[in-house]
Design a protein around this motif. Structure first.
Motif, PDB file in Angstrom:
ATOM      1  N   ASP A  78       0.831  -1.192   0.000  1.00 15.70           N
ATOM      2  CA  ASP A  78       0.000   0.000   0.000  1.00 15.70           C
ATOM      3  C   ASP A  78       0.868   1.247   0.000  1.00 15.70           C
ATOM      4  OD1 ASP A  78      -2.942  -1.029   0.740  1.00 15.70           O
ATOM      5  OD2 ASP A  78      -1.458  -2.213   1.847  1.00 15.70           O
ATOM      6  N   ARG A  79       0.275   2.329  -0.444  1.00 21.33           N
ATOM      7  CA  ARG A  79       0.957   3.622  -0.365  1.00 21.33           C
ATOM      8  C   ARG A  79       0.546   4.324   0.919  1.00 21.33           C
ATOM      9  NH1 ARG A  79       0.703   6.161  -6.512  1.00 21.33           N
ATOM     10  NH2 ARG A  79       1.860   4.442  -7.502  1.00 21.33           N
ATOM     11  N   ASN A  81       0.695   7.826   2.363  1.00 23.79           N
ATOM     12  CA  ASN A  81       0.959   9.165   1.819  1.00 23.79           C
ATOM     13  C   ASN A  81       1.304  10.192   2.879  1.00 23.79           C
ATOM     14  OD1 ASN A  81      -0.008   8.837  -1.180  1.00 23.79           O
ATOM     15  ND2 ASN A  81      -1.514   7.796   0.109  1.00 23.79           N
ATOM     16  N   LYS A  89       8.953  10.064  -3.195  1.00 28.46           N
ATOM     17  CA  LYS A  89       7.722   9.842  -3.969  1.00 28.46           C
ATOM     18  C   LYS A  89       6.527  10.604  -3.397  1.00 28.46           C
ATOM     19  CE  LYS A  89       7.823   5.231  -3.752  1.00 28.46           C
ATOM     20  NZ  LYS A  89       9.162   4.879  -3.265  1.00 28.46           N
ATOM     21  N   TYR A  91       5.095   9.368  -0.891  1.00 27.24           N
ATOM     22  CA  TYR A  91       4.465   8.276  -0.145  1.00 27.24           C
ATOM     23  C   TYR A  91       5.507   7.200   0.094  1.00 27.24           C
ATOM     24  CZ  TYR A  91       4.148   6.163  -4.841  1.00 27.24           C
ATOM     25  OH  TYR A  91       4.444   5.678  -6.087  1.00 27.24           O
ATOM     26  N   ILE A  93       6.051   3.127   0.260  1.00 30.23           N
ATOM     27  CA  ILE A  93       5.387   1.859  -0.036  1.00 30.23           C
ATOM     28  C   ILE A  93       5.517   0.994   1.212  1.00 30.23           C
ATOM     29  CG2 ILE A  93       5.211  -0.145  -1.542  1.00 30.23           C
ATOM     30  CD1 ILE A  93       6.551   1.450  -3.762  1.00 30.23           C
ATOM     31  N   ASP A 264      -1.013  -0.089  -3.759  1.00 29.33           N
ATOM     32  CA  ASP A 264      -0.189   0.523  -4.799  1.00 29.33           C
ATOM     33  C   ASP A 264      -0.524  -0.117  -6.148  1.00 29.33           C
ATOM     34  OD1 ASP A 264       1.921   1.218  -6.590  1.00 29.33           O
ATOM     35  OD2 ASP A 264       3.103   1.829  -4.840  1.00 29.33           O
ATOM     36  N   ASP A 266       0.947   0.079  -8.857  1.00 27.59           N
ATOM     37  CA  ASP A 266       2.122  -0.303  -9.649  1.00 27.59           C
ATOM     38  C   ASP A 266       2.656  -1.691  -9.276  1.00 27.59           C
ATOM     39  OD1 ASP A 266       2.075   2.080 -10.980  1.00 27.59           O
ATOM     40  OD2 ASP A 266       3.566   3.053  -9.683  1.00 27.59           O
TER      41      ASP A 266
END
Ligand code: MN
Length: 468
Positions: A78-79, A81, A89, A91, A93, A264, A266
């Protein structure tokens, strides 16, 4: 009635991997030049994508398995933030709803979860400017959260010590607290009822001692607030000031929703049960003997003191020397061996010389001589020091230095006869009742034998002769 203390710990540990968590920049905590182990991915350049480090996942799964935790069927990243210069970034990870490990127990303390995330950069603040070093940004970081079940400062630091041992045993992390490779945060609350009180989170605990001291400090501070009736305990994050030995308010505690966690996009979800590298069989098969198992075995097999077992577990070189020597000895000499290693050798390793010079077979030989009374404890210490400096055979060293004790009654009788003949006055004094005169005679015996006589035996023989 006193307040009941409750502590939950959050421990971060930098994992030992070749590369970072999501890119192929080197993970090297010994790199002293700033901003060399960086790349577009960990510097958050647009268009770059993260790739999960398999070794980092494996480390966390092994730690979880060693603690008897449950490996998640499905896990995801998960991000988290927030804005800060050490997080390029915007955030971090991390893992939120589906961590790698749930549950488990270590040193009697129940574990809530163990997850994987990335480390931040390190910043240093200098007067009117700040410097940021991104070498650490994106280094794989394990976070272990205990349940709030710890009841004393000592239990908290004992847990942290055991976790450090486990991480080293598994090769997951070097876990040096002074280098920031392992960082402890304590969630502390006090209450007179079963309902937990307002918790305060204390950060920057860089040693086991600070873990204990910070908890003690908070108990005192919170007790004063509650007993004084002035105000309430504020839920907040506090730092530990090592110099002042006190905590200080850093910020009011943010809640999880402030971080706007979301999966996330990505990174793929991992269905761990279907990844062949992470099967239960593979995780358990590669498991070394764990610290608690080794502790129990050493005490059971060799009947050694608990504090010495701890020395052998913490310093595996000493542990190996003990065990590989003990197998060459009979069980009535284990305690002698244990004592010479944990007192004399532990003292020697602080100076010059090398532990590698002491070969188990030679150490066993030395311990046998000592047990048989062929060497005095002084003689044993001297030989041990010689072996530590230059190696060698204790038998040869003992002969060279004339350290073997003469316990042969016939040989000693010759010495005694000589002394009695040359010191008639002292002998007469003794016979008149001056018992202490015998010390002088024993001293003469040690001198004539160049220290190789067994003093206890000399005394016995002198007494026999003169009391005739
Ligand atoms: Mn974290």
């Amino acid at each position: 009635m006193n307040y009941q203390l409750t502590v939950g710990l959050e421990v971060h540990a930098e994992l030992k991997t070749r590369t970072k968590m999501f890119c192929n920049s080197a993970n090297d905590s010994n790199e002293t030049r700033p901003n060399v182990n960086i790349c577009p991915v960990c510097m958050a350049h647009p268009g770059t994508l993260p790739v999960i480090n398999q070794q980092a996942v494996l480390h966390v799964l092994r730690v979880g398995t060693a603690c008897g935790g449950t490996v998640a069927d499905v896990t995801e990243f998960d991000r988290k933030n927030y804005f800060y210069p050490d997080i390029p970034k915007g955030y971090q990870i991390s893992q939120y709803k589906n961590p790698l490990i749930l549950g488990g127990i270590l040193n009697g303390v129940a574990i809530e979860r163990i997850h994987l995330e990335e480390d931040t950069a390190s910043s240093s603040h200098n007067g009117d400017h700040s410097l940021v070093n991104y070498n650490r940004a994106g280094v794989p970081l394990m976070e272990l959260v205990t349940k709030p079940v710890i009841k004393s400062p000592e239990q908290a630091s004992a847990f942290a010590r055991e976790l450090q041992l486990l991480l080293r045993t598994l090769g997951a992390s070097d876990a040096h607290m002074d280098k920031g490779e392992m960082r402890v945060e304590a969630n502390i609350s006090i209450s007179k009822t079963d309902t937990l009180g307002t918790k305060v989170e204390v950060k920057n605990l860089n040693s086991f001692r600070s873990v204990e001291r910070a908890i003690n400090y908070e108990v005192e501070r919170m007790t004063k607030i509650l007993d004084g009736g002035e105000g309430i305990i504020v839920q907040e994050t506090r730092g530990w000031d090592e110099i002042k030995q006190s905590t200080f308010s850093q910020r009011k505690k943010e809640n999880a929703h402030d971080y706007r966690y979301f999966p996330d996009p990505d990174l793929p979800k991992l269905k761990l049960s279907e990844i062949s590298e992470f099967t239960h069989e593979i995780l358990t098969k590669s498991m070394p003997e764990l610290p608690h198992e080794k502790r129990a075995r050493l005490i059971r097999n060799y009947n050694i003191k608990e504090v010495n077992a701890e020395i052998f577990i913490t310093d595996s070189t000493l542990g190996t020397l003990f065990e590989s020597t003990a197998v060459l000895l009979s069980d009535d000499t284990y305690n002698l061996l244990e004592n010479y290693i944990t007192s004399d050798i532990v003292g020697l390793i602080k100076g010059e010389g090398s532990l590698q010079n002491i070969i188990p077979a030679m150490l066993a030989k030395l311990i046998r001589f000592t047990k048989e009374g062929k060497l005095s404890s002084r003689g044993t210490k001297d030989i041990l020091m010689g072996m530590y400096m230059n190696g060698g055979d204790p038998e040869v060293i003992a002969h060279e230095r004339g350290l073997f004790q003469i316990s042969d009654a016939n040989q000693l009788t010759i010495v005694i006869n000589e002394i009695i003949t040359t010191h008639p006055t002292v002998v007469a004094e003794y016979k008149m009742g001056k018992v202490s005169a015998i010390q002088f005679l024993i001293g003469q015996g040690m001198k004539i034998s160049n220290g190789s006589a067994n003093p206890a035996q000399l005394k016995e023989l002198f007494e026999k002769r003169m009391n005739l």
